[in-house]
Design an enzyme around this catalytic site. Structure first.
Site, PDB file in Angstrom:
ATOM      1  N   HIS A  67      -4.630  -3.605   5.877  1.00 13.23           N
ATOM      2  CA  HIS A  67      -4.416  -3.843   4.437  1.00 13.23           C
ATOM      3  C   HIS A  67      -5.780  -4.220   3.850  1.00 13.23           C
ATOM      4  O   HIS A  67      -6.091  -5.400   3.674  1.00 13.23           O
ATOM      5  CB  HIS A  67      -3.382  -4.948   4.238  1.00 13.23           C
ATOM      6  CG  HIS A  67      -3.182  -5.304   2.795  1.00 13.23           C
ATOM      7  ND1 HIS A  67      -2.742  -4.396   1.853  1.00 13.23           N
ATOM      8  CD2 HIS A  67      -3.377  -6.461   2.121  1.00 13.23           C
ATOM      9  CE1 HIS A  67      -2.669  -4.981   0.676  1.00 13.23           C
ATOM     10  NE2 HIS A  67      -3.057  -6.234   0.801  1.00 13.23           N
ATOM     11  N   ASP A  70       0.841  -1.202   0.000  1.00 12.96           N
ATOM     12  CA  ASP A  70       0.000   0.000   0.000  1.00 12.96           C
ATOM     13  C   ASP A  70       0.877   1.254   0.000  1.00 12.96           C
ATOM     14  O   ASP A  70       0.626   2.218  -0.729  1.00 12.96           O
ATOM     15  CB  ASP A  70      -0.912   0.000   1.236  1.00 12.96           C
ATOM     16  CG  ASP A  70      -1.620  -1.341   1.397  1.00 12.96           C
ATOM     17  OD1 ASP A  70      -2.378  -1.697   0.492  1.00 12.96           O
ATOM     18  OD2 ASP A  70      -1.369  -2.032   2.399  1.00 12.96           O
TER      19      ASP A  70
HETATM   20  P1  NAD Z   1      -0.947 -18.429  -4.653  1.00 14.09           P
HETATM   21  O1  NAD Z   1      -2.244 -19.153  -4.653  1.00 14.09           O
HETATM   22  O2  NAD Z   1      -0.200 -18.247  -5.919  1.00 14.09           O
HETATM   23  O3  NAD Z   1       0.033 -19.178  -3.650  1.00 14.09           O
HETATM   24  C1  NAD Z   1      -0.360 -19.504  -2.361  1.00 14.09           C
HETATM   25  C2  NAD Z   1       0.392 -20.758  -1.986  1.00 14.09           C
HETATM   26  O4  NAD Z   1       0.123 -21.004  -0.614  1.00 14.09           O
HETATM   27  C3  NAD Z   1      -0.046 -21.997  -2.778  1.00 14.09           C
HETATM   28  O5  NAD Z   1       1.078 -22.611  -3.389  1.00 14.09           O
HETATM   29  C4  NAD Z   1      -0.688 -22.882  -1.726  1.00 14.09           C
HETATM   30  O6  NAD Z   1      -0.475 -24.278  -1.961  1.00 14.09           O
HETATM   31  C5  NAD Z   1       0.037 -22.406  -0.465  1.00 14.09           C
HETATM   32  N1  NAD Z   1      -0.664 -22.722   0.783  1.00 14.09           N
HETATM   33  C6  NAD Z   1      -1.989 -22.746   1.013  1.00 14.09           C
HETATM   34  N2  NAD Z   1      -2.211 -23.098   2.292  1.00 14.09           N
HETATM   35  C7  NAD Z   1      -1.012 -23.261   2.866  1.00 14.09           C
HETATM   36  C8  NAD Z   1      -0.593 -23.647   4.164  1.00 14.09           C
HETATM   37  N3  NAD Z   1      -1.471 -23.960   5.126  1.00 14.09           N
HETATM   38  N4  NAD Z   1       0.729 -23.730   4.430  1.00 14.09           N
HETATM   39  C9  NAD Z   1       1.637 -23.458   3.463  1.00 14.09           C
HETATM   40  N5  NAD Z   1       1.305 -23.121   2.196  1.00 14.09           N
HETATM   41  C10 NAD Z   1      -0.009 -23.010   1.915  1.00 14.09           C
HETATM   42  O7  NAD Z   1      -1.188 -17.032  -3.927  1.00 14.09           O
HETATM   43  P2  NAD Z   1      -0.224 -15.765  -3.896  1.00 14.09           P
HETATM   44  O8  NAD Z   1      -0.545 -14.889  -5.049  1.00 14.09           O
HETATM   45  O9  NAD Z   1       1.168 -16.190  -3.669  1.00 14.09           O
HETATM   46  O10 NAD Z   1      -0.800 -15.013  -2.607  1.00 14.09           O
HETATM   47  C11 NAD Z   1      -0.617 -15.557  -1.321  1.00 14.09           C
HETATM   48  C12 NAD Z   1      -1.337 -14.719  -0.274  1.00 14.09           C
HETATM   49  O11 NAD Z   1      -0.766 -13.420  -0.189  1.00 14.09           O
HETATM   50  C13 NAD Z   1      -2.822 -14.513  -0.556  1.00 14.09           C
HETATM   51  O12 NAD Z   1      -3.551 -14.621   0.652  1.00 14.09           O
HETATM   52  C14 NAD Z   1      -2.870 -13.088  -1.079  1.00 14.09           C
HETATM   53  O13 NAD Z   1      -4.137 -12.507  -0.928  1.00 14.09           O
HETATM   54  C15 NAD Z   1      -1.832 -12.448  -0.198  1.00 14.09           C
HETATM   55  N6  NAD Z   1      -1.301 -11.156  -0.635  1.00 14.09           N
HETATM   56  C16 NAD Z   1      -1.093 -10.211   0.311  1.00 14.09           C
HETATM   57  C17 NAD Z   1      -0.567  -8.988  -0.036  1.00 14.09           C
HETATM   58  C18 NAD Z   1      -0.356  -7.917   1.001  1.00 14.09           C
HETATM   59  O14 NAD Z   1      -0.092  -6.762   0.612  1.00 14.09           O
HETATM   60  N7  NAD Z   1      -0.439  -8.191   2.292  1.00 14.09           N
HETATM   61  C19 NAD Z   1      -0.214  -8.732  -1.366  1.00 14.09           C
HETATM   62  C20 NAD Z   1      -0.433  -9.709  -2.318  1.00 14.09           C
HETATM   63  C21 NAD Z   1      -0.988 -10.938  -1.941  1.00 14.09           C
HETATM   64  C1  LMR Z   2      -3.051  -6.685  -3.032  1.00 17.24           C
HETATM   65  O1  LMR Z   2      -3.267  -5.670  -2.379  1.00 17.24           O
HETATM   66  O2  LMR Z   2      -2.686  -6.655  -4.215  1.00 17.24           O
HETATM   67  C2  LMR Z   2      -3.177  -8.032  -2.353  1.00 17.24           C
HETATM   68  O3  LMR Z   2      -3.637  -7.896  -1.054  1.00 17.24           O
HETATM   69  C3  LMR Z   2      -4.018  -8.967  -3.136  1.00 17.24           C
HETATM   70  C4  LMR Z   2      -5.469  -8.568  -3.076  1.00 17.24           C
HETATM   71  O4  LMR Z   2      -6.296  -9.415  -2.711  1.00 17.24           O
HETATM   72  O5  LMR Z   2      -5.801  -7.442  -3.423  1.00 17.24           O
END
Ligand code: NAD
Ligand code: LMR
Length: 324
Positions: A185, A157
Protein backbone atom coordinates in the site's frame (compact mmCIF):
# COMPACT_ATOMS: atom_id res chain seq x y z
CA UNK A 1 -29.94 -15.19 18.91
CA UNK A 2 -26.40 -15.83 17.60
CA UNK A 3 -23.37 -15.40 19.87
CA UNK A 4 -22.07 -11.83 19.62
CA UNK A 5 -19.06 -11.27 17.40
CA UNK A 6 -16.46 -9.31 19.35
CA UNK A 7 -14.60 -6.72 17.29
CA UNK A 8 -11.67 -4.64 18.54
CA UNK A 9 -11.07 -1.26 16.93
CA UNK A 10 -7.87 0.63 17.68
CA UNK A 11 -7.58 4.35 17.14
CA UNK A 12 -11.27 4.38 17.99
CA UNK A 13 -11.40 8.14 18.53
CA UNK A 14 -9.87 8.82 15.11
CA UNK A 15 -11.26 9.66 11.70
CA UNK A 16 -11.37 6.24 10.06
CA UNK A 17 -12.83 4.65 13.17
CA UNK A 18 -15.56 7.28 13.26
CA UNK A 19 -16.77 6.07 9.89
CA UNK A 20 -16.24 2.35 10.60
CA UNK A 21 -17.63 1.96 14.10
CA UNK A 22 -21.19 3.06 13.39
CA UNK A 23 -21.46 0.64 10.48
CA UNK A 24 -20.13 -2.21 12.61
CA UNK A 25 -22.65 -1.35 15.33
CA UNK A 26 -25.62 -0.87 12.99
CA UNK A 27 -25.66 -4.34 11.48
CA UNK A 28 -24.55 -3.00 8.08
CA UNK A 29 -21.44 -5.20 8.14
CA UNK A 30 -22.44 -8.49 9.78
CA UNK A 31 -26.17 -8.31 9.12
CA UNK A 32 -29.26 -7.59 11.22
CA UNK A 33 -29.21 -10.97 13.00
CA UNK A 34 -25.63 -10.85 14.21
CA UNK A 35 -25.10 -9.15 17.58
CA UNK A 36 -21.85 -7.19 17.85
CA UNK A 37 -19.72 -6.30 20.84
CA UNK A 38 -17.20 -3.50 20.21
CA UNK A 39 -13.98 -3.21 22.14
CA UNK A 40 -12.12 0.06 21.68
CA UNK A 41 -8.45 0.85 22.17
CA UNK A 42 -7.08 4.38 22.33
CA UNK A 43 -4.15 6.22 23.82
CA UNK A 44 -4.91 7.81 27.18
CA UNK A 45 -5.22 11.43 25.95
CA UNK A 46 -7.88 10.40 23.44
CA UNK A 47 -10.10 8.54 25.91
CA UNK A 48 -12.32 11.58 26.44
CA UNK A 49 -13.11 11.85 22.74
CA UNK A 50 -13.72 8.12 22.70
CA UNK A 51 -16.24 8.57 25.52
CA UNK A 52 -18.15 10.93 23.24
CA UNK A 53 -18.10 8.38 20.40
CA UNK A 54 -19.57 5.84 22.81
CA UNK A 55 -22.26 8.32 23.89
CA UNK A 56 -23.21 8.73 20.24
CA UNK A 57 -23.33 4.96 19.81
CA UNK A 58 -25.71 4.75 22.76
CA UNK A 59 -27.77 7.51 21.20
CA UNK A 60 -28.24 5.45 18.04
CA UNK A 61 -29.98 2.62 19.95
CA UNK A 62 -28.67 0.04 17.49
CA UNK A 63 -30.43 -3.31 18.11
CA UNK A 64 -27.31 -5.24 17.02
CA UNK A 65 -24.91 -3.50 19.41
CA UNK A 66 -25.04 -5.66 22.52
CA UNK A 67 -22.06 -4.21 24.35
CA UNK A 68 -18.98 -2.05 24.13
CA UNK A 69 -15.99 -1.21 26.24
CA UNK A 70 -12.99 1.06 25.99
CA UNK A 71 -9.45 0.81 27.25
CA UNK A 72 -6.04 2.33 26.84
CA UNK A 73 -4.54 -1.13 27.46
CA UNK A 74 -4.21 -3.43 24.45
CA UNK A 75 -4.41 -6.56 26.66
CA UNK A 76 -7.86 -5.55 27.79
CA UNK A 77 -9.10 -4.34 24.44
CA UNK A 78 -8.10 -7.55 22.64
CA UNK A 79 -9.35 -9.99 25.28
CA UNK A 80 -11.53 -12.60 23.56
CA UNK A 81 -12.04 -10.68 20.31
CA UNK A 82 -12.87 -12.45 17.04
CA UNK A 83 -11.67 -9.61 14.82
CA UNK A 84 -9.28 -6.71 15.30
CA UNK A 85 -9.12 -3.62 13.12
CA UNK A 86 -5.72 -2.10 13.84
CA UNK A 87 -6.24 1.48 12.73
CA UNK A 88 -4.69 3.46 15.60
CA UNK A 89 -1.51 5.18 14.45
CA UNK A 90 -0.41 8.48 12.99
CA UNK A 91 -1.54 9.42 9.49
CA UNK A 92 0.83 11.21 7.10
CA UNK A 93 0.40 14.86 6.25
CA UNK A 94 0.95 16.72 2.96
CA UNK A 95 4.35 16.11 1.41
CA UNK A 96 5.05 12.94 3.39
CA UNK A 97 5.34 9.36 2.16
CA UNK A 98 3.65 6.58 4.13
CA UNK A 99 7.06 5.03 4.74
CA UNK A 100 8.06 8.21 6.63
CA UNK A 101 5.74 6.94 9.39
CA UNK A 102 7.51 3.64 9.77
CA UNK A 103 9.61 4.40 12.85
CA UNK A 104 6.78 6.34 14.53
CA UNK A 105 4.03 3.80 13.95
CA UNK A 106 6.02 0.55 13.74
CA UNK A 107 6.64 0.24 17.51
CA UNK A 108 2.86 0.40 18.19
CA UNK A 109 2.47 -2.97 16.50
CA UNK A 110 5.05 -4.72 18.69
CA UNK A 111 2.95 -4.41 21.85
CA UNK A 112 -0.31 -4.91 20.01
CA UNK A 113 1.01 -8.08 18.35
CA UNK A 114 1.77 -9.50 21.80
CA UNK A 115 -1.58 -8.41 23.21
CA UNK A 116 -3.41 -10.18 20.38
CA UNK A 117 -2.42 -13.46 22.05
CA UNK A 118 -5.43 -12.84 24.32
CA UNK A 119 -7.89 -12.86 21.43
CA UNK A 120 -10.27 -15.69 20.49
CA UNK A 121 -9.00 -18.68 18.51
CA UNK A 122 -10.78 -17.58 15.32
CA UNK A 123 -9.24 -14.09 15.40
CA UNK A 124 -8.72 -12.21 12.16
CA UNK A 125 -6.53 -9.12 12.17
CA UNK A 126 -6.75 -6.29 9.64
CA UNK A 127 -3.90 -3.79 9.74
CA UNK A 128 -4.88 -0.37 8.41
CA UNK A 129 -2.36 1.95 10.12
CA UNK A 130 0.41 2.96 7.74
CA UNK A 131 2.70 1.74 6.43
CA UNK A 132 0.24 -1.11 6.80
CA UNK A 133 2.11 -3.99 5.14
CA UNK A 134 5.17 -3.58 7.31
CA UNK A 135 3.13 -2.80 10.44
CA UNK A 136 1.29 -6.07 9.79
CA UNK A 137 4.63 -7.85 9.52
CA UNK A 138 5.68 -6.36 12.86
CA UNK A 139 2.42 -7.38 14.57
CA UNK A 140 2.52 -10.97 13.27
CA UNK A 141 6.17 -11.42 14.17
CA UNK A 142 5.48 -10.30 17.75
CA UNK A 143 2.44 -12.53 18.21
CA UNK A 144 1.75 -16.20 18.80
CA UNK A 145 -1.47 -15.93 16.78
CA UNK A 146 -1.16 -18.03 13.58
CA UNK A 147 0.31 -15.84 10.87
CA UNK A 148 -2.41 -16.62 8.35
CA UNK A 149 -4.82 -14.71 10.60
CA UNK A 150 -3.08 -11.40 9.80
CA UNK A 151 -3.62 -9.23 6.75
CA UNK A 152 -2.96 -5.65 5.70
CA UNK A 153 -5.32 -3.47 3.75
CA UNK A 154 -4.89 -3.02 -0.01
CA UNK A 155 -8.64 -2.78 -0.49
CA UNK A 156 -8.74 0.97 -0.81
CA UNK A 157 -6.29 0.73 -3.72
CA UNK A 158 -8.45 -1.97 -5.27
CA UNK A 159 -11.63 0.07 -4.85
CA UNK A 160 -9.94 3.14 -6.32
CA UNK A 161 -8.61 1.18 -9.28
CA UNK A 162 -11.95 -0.45 -9.91
CA UNK A 163 -13.77 2.87 -10.10
CA UNK A 164 -11.15 4.42 -12.40
CA UNK A 165 -11.36 1.48 -14.81
CA UNK A 166 -15.16 1.44 -14.71
CA UNK A 167 -15.31 5.15 -15.49
CA UNK A 168 -12.87 4.80 -18.36
CA UNK A 169 -14.86 1.89 -19.85
CA UNK A 170 -18.18 3.57 -19.06
CA UNK A 171 -19.49 0.52 -17.22
CA UNK A 172 -20.72 -0.01 -13.65
CA UNK A 173 -18.04 -0.92 -11.10
CA UNK A 174 -19.55 -4.40 -10.84
CA UNK A 175 -18.45 -5.05 -14.44
CA UNK A 176 -14.77 -4.85 -13.45
CA UNK A 177 -13.45 -8.17 -12.10
CA UNK A 178 -10.17 -10.05 -11.68
CA UNK A 179 -8.34 -6.92 -10.62
CA UNK A 180 -5.15 -7.59 -8.68
CA UNK A 181 -3.12 -5.01 -6.78
CA UNK A 182 0.34 -6.37 -6.18
CA UNK A 183 2.69 -5.57 -3.35
CA UNK A 184 2.54 -2.65 -0.97
CA UNK A 185 0.00 0.00 0.00
CA UNK A 186 2.39 2.63 -1.30
CA UNK A 187 3.29 4.68 -4.36
CA UNK A 188 4.93 1.60 -5.84
CA UNK A 189 1.96 -0.75 -5.72
CA UNK A 190 1.06 -2.30 -9.05
CA UNK A 191 -2.66 -2.10 -9.86
CA UNK A 192 -2.69 -4.83 -12.48
CA UNK A 193 -4.81 -3.97 -15.48
CA UNK A 194 -3.22 -6.83 -17.44
CA UNK A 195 -5.22 -9.62 -15.78
CA UNK A 196 -8.39 -7.59 -15.20
CA UNK A 197 -11.64 -8.28 -16.99
CA UNK A 198 -14.52 -6.02 -17.94
CA UNK A 199 -17.94 -7.60 -18.41
CA UNK A 200 -16.11 -10.92 -18.52
CA UNK A 201 -13.80 -9.92 -21.39
CA UNK A 202 -10.06 -9.24 -21.11
CA UNK A 203 -9.67 -5.57 -20.18
CA UNK A 204 -7.38 -4.96 -23.15
CA UNK A 205 -10.30 -5.70 -25.51
CA UNK A 206 -12.38 -2.97 -23.86
CA UNK A 207 -9.81 -0.34 -22.90
CA UNK A 208 -7.40 -0.15 -25.80
CA UNK A 209 -5.67 3.06 -24.68
CA UNK A 210 -2.46 1.49 -23.39
CA UNK A 211 -0.86 4.86 -22.84
CA UNK A 212 -3.69 5.81 -20.44
CA UNK A 213 -3.40 2.49 -18.61
CA UNK A 214 0.35 2.78 -18.10
CA UNK A 215 0.82 6.50 -17.69
CA UNK A 216 -2.41 7.73 -16.12
CA UNK A 217 -4.28 4.84 -14.48
CA UNK A 218 -1.33 3.25 -12.69
CA UNK A 219 0.16 6.48 -11.27
CA UNK A 220 -3.28 7.84 -10.39
CA UNK A 221 -4.07 4.78 -8.28
CA UNK A 222 -0.61 4.84 -6.73
CA UNK A 223 -0.85 8.49 -5.69
CA UNK A 224 -4.55 8.80 -4.93
CA UNK A 225 -3.98 8.92 -1.16
CA UNK A 226 -1.67 11.93 -1.49
CA UNK A 227 -4.09 13.69 -3.84
CA UNK A 228 -6.89 13.29 -1.28
CA UNK A 229 -4.61 14.58 1.48
CA UNK A 230 -3.76 17.64 -0.60
CA UNK A 231 -7.41 18.40 -1.29
CA UNK A 232 -8.78 17.55 2.14
CA UNK A 233 -5.91 18.55 4.41
CA UNK A 234 -6.09 15.14 6.08
CA UNK A 235 -6.03 11.59 4.87
CA UNK A 236 -8.90 9.57 3.39
CA UNK A 237 -11.17 8.50 6.19
CA UNK A 238 -14.62 7.35 5.03
CA UNK A 239 -13.22 5.50 2.01
CA UNK A 240 -10.56 3.94 4.25
CA UNK A 241 -13.26 2.78 6.66
CA UNK A 242 -15.39 1.28 3.88
CA UNK A 243 -12.34 -0.49 2.49
CA UNK A 244 -11.48 -1.92 5.92
CA UNK A 245 -15.00 -3.31 6.29
CA UNK A 246 -15.02 -4.68 2.72
CA UNK A 247 -11.68 -6.31 3.54
CA UNK A 248 -13.01 -7.86 6.75
CA UNK A 249 -16.03 -9.29 4.94
CA UNK A 250 -13.95 -10.75 2.13
CA UNK A 251 -12.36 -13.05 4.72
CA UNK A 252 -15.81 -14.15 5.97
CA UNK A 253 -17.94 -14.49 2.85
CA UNK A 254 -17.50 -16.81 -0.15
CA UNK A 255 -15.38 -15.26 -2.89
CA UNK A 256 -17.51 -14.66 -5.99
CA UNK A 257 -17.01 -17.50 -8.49
CA UNK A 258 -14.25 -16.80 -11.00
CA UNK A 259 -13.11 -13.68 -9.20
CA UNK A 260 -10.82 -12.88 -6.27
CA UNK A 261 -10.27 -10.23 -3.62
CA UNK A 262 -7.13 -8.37 -2.73
CA UNK A 263 -5.25 -8.14 0.57
CA UNK A 264 -1.67 -8.24 1.75
CA UNK A 265 -0.82 -11.49 3.52
CA UNK A 266 2.25 -13.44 4.54
CA UNK A 267 4.04 -14.61 1.44
CA UNK A 268 5.16 -18.21 1.17
CA UNK A 269 7.13 -17.36 -1.95
CA UNK A 270 4.26 -17.15 -4.44
CA UNK A 271 5.21 -15.27 -7.62
CA UNK A 272 8.84 -15.15 -6.51
CA UNK A 273 8.23 -12.94 -3.47
CA UNK A 274 10.53 -13.50 -0.49
CA UNK A 275 8.76 -15.79 1.97
CA UNK A 276 7.96 -13.83 5.11
CA UNK A 277 7.06 -10.51 3.50
CA UNK A 278 3.50 -9.17 3.80
CA UNK A 279 2.65 -8.78 0.14
CA UNK A 280 -0.53 -7.72 -1.68
CA UNK A 281 -1.92 -10.66 -3.65
CA UNK A 282 -5.16 -11.74 -5.30
CA UNK A 283 -6.80 -14.15 -2.86
CA UNK A 284 -9.76 -16.43 -2.69
CA UNK A 285 -11.39 -18.20 0.23
CA UNK A 286 -11.55 -22.00 0.41
CA UNK A 287 -13.85 -22.68 3.35
CA UNK A 288 -12.62 -20.22 5.92
CA UNK A 289 -9.00 -20.41 4.70
CA UNK A 290 -7.57 -18.02 2.12
CA UNK A 291 -5.26 -19.02 -0.70
CA UNK A 292 -3.24 -16.96 -3.17
CA UNK A 293 -4.60 -17.13 -6.71
CA UNK A 294 -1.75 -18.70 -8.67
CA UNK A 295 -0.92 -18.80 -12.36
CA UNK A 296 -1.41 -15.16 -13.35
CA UNK A 297 1.12 -13.76 -15.78
CA UNK A 298 2.55 -10.28 -16.25
CA UNK A 299 4.26 -8.56 -19.19
CA UNK A 300 7.89 -7.46 -18.78
CA UNK A 301 6.51 -3.97 -18.06
CA UNK A 302 4.21 -5.31 -15.35
CA UNK A 303 6.93 -7.51 -13.89
CA UNK A 304 9.22 -4.46 -13.57
CA UNK A 305 6.49 -2.73 -11.54
CA UNK A 306 6.08 -5.89 -9.46
CA UNK A 307 9.81 -6.08 -8.79
CA UNK A 308 9.96 -2.41 -7.79
CA UNK A 309 7.30 -2.87 -5.13
CA UNK A 310 8.91 -6.09 -3.95
CA UNK A 311 12.19 -4.23 -3.46
CA UNK A 312 10.42 -1.50 -1.54
CA UNK A 313 8.98 -4.04 0.91
CA UNK A 314 12.41 -5.61 1.36
CA UNK A 315 13.76 -2.15 2.25
CA UNK A 316 10.93 -1.44 4.69
CA UNK A 317 11.62 -4.75 6.42
CA UNK A 318 15.27 -3.74 6.77
CA UNK A 319 14.30 -0.44 8.43
CA UNK A 320 12.27 -2.24 11.14
CA UNK A 321 14.38 -5.36 11.57
CA UNK A 322 14.94 -4.56 15.27
CA UNK A 323 11.15 -4.74 15.80
CA UNK A 324 10.66 -8.17 14.21
P1 NAD B 1 -6.48 9.81 13.01
O1 NAD B 1 -5.30 10.60 13.47
O2 NAD B 1 -7.76 10.49 12.74
O3 NAD B 1 -6.77 8.69 14.10
C1 NAD B 1 -5.77 7.86 14.59
C2 NAD B 1 -6.15 7.52 16.01
O4 NAD B 1 -5.22 6.54 16.45
C3 NAD B 1 -6.07 8.71 16.97
O5 NAD B 1 -7.31 8.86 17.66
C4 NAD B 1 -4.93 8.34 17.90
O6 NAD B 1 -5.14 8.79 19.24
C5 NAD B 1 -4.97 6.81 17.81
N1 NAD B 1 -3.72 6.16 18.22
C6 NAD B 1 -2.46 6.59 18.04
N2 NAD B 1 -1.61 5.69 18.58
C7 NAD B 1 -2.35 4.69 19.07
C8 NAD B 1 -2.04 3.49 19.76
N3 NAD B 1 -0.78 3.17 20.08
N4 NAD B 1 -3.05 2.68 20.14
C9 NAD B 1 -4.33 3.00 19.86
N5 NAD B 1 -4.70 4.15 19.24
C10 NAD B 1 -3.71 4.97 18.83
O7 NAD B 1 -6.01 8.95 11.76
P2 NAD B 1 -6.92 8.15 10.72
O8 NAD B 1 -7.27 9.05 9.60
O9 NAD B 1 -7.98 7.42 11.43
O10 NAD B 1 -5.83 7.14 10.13
C11 NAD B 1 -5.31 6.10 10.93
C12 NAD B 1 -4.23 5.33 10.18
O11 NAD B 1 -4.77 4.66 9.05
C13 NAD B 1 -3.10 6.21 9.65
O12 NAD B 1 -1.86 5.55 9.85
C14 NAD B 1 -3.42 6.31 8.17
O13 NAD B 1 -2.29 6.62 7.40
C15 NAD B 1 -3.93 4.92 7.91
N6 NAD B 1 -4.69 4.71 6.68
C16 NAD B 1 -4.47 3.57 5.99
C17 NAD B 1 -5.18 3.31 4.84
C18 NAD B 1 -4.93 2.06 4.04
O14 NAD B 1 -5.43 1.98 2.90
N7 NAD B 1 -4.20 1.08 4.53
C19 NAD B 1 -6.17 4.21 4.41
C20 NAD B 1 -6.38 5.37 5.13
C21 NAD B 1 -5.63 5.62 6.29
C1 LMR C 1 -4.68 6.42 1.60
O1 LMR C 1 -4.25 5.71 0.70
O2 LMR C 1 -5.59 7.25 1.41
C2 LMR C 1 -4.14 6.25 3.00
O3 LMR C 1 -3.11 5.33 3.03
C3 LMR C 1 -3.74 7.54 3.60
C4 LMR C 1 -2.48 8.06 2.95
O4 LMR C 1 -1.52 8.35 3.68
O5 LMR C 1 -2.44 8.23 1.74
Amino acid sequence: MAEPIRVAVTGAAGQIAYSAIFRLASGAVFGPDQPVHLSFLEITPAMKVLEAVMMELDDCAFPTLVGMDASDQADQAFDGVNAALLIGSRPRGPGMERADLIRVNGPIFVGQGKALNRAAADLRVVVVGNPCNTNCLIAMRNSDVPKDRFSAMMRLDYNRAKTMLAKKANVPVTAVTNLAVWGNHSNNQYPDFENARIQGRPLSEVITDEDWLKNTFVPDVQTRGAVVIKARGSSSAASGAIAALDHLLSFRQPTPAGDWFVAAVLSEGQYGVDPGLVFGYPLRLKGDQWEVVEGLTLSDWGRAKFDAVLNELRQEREVVKDLL
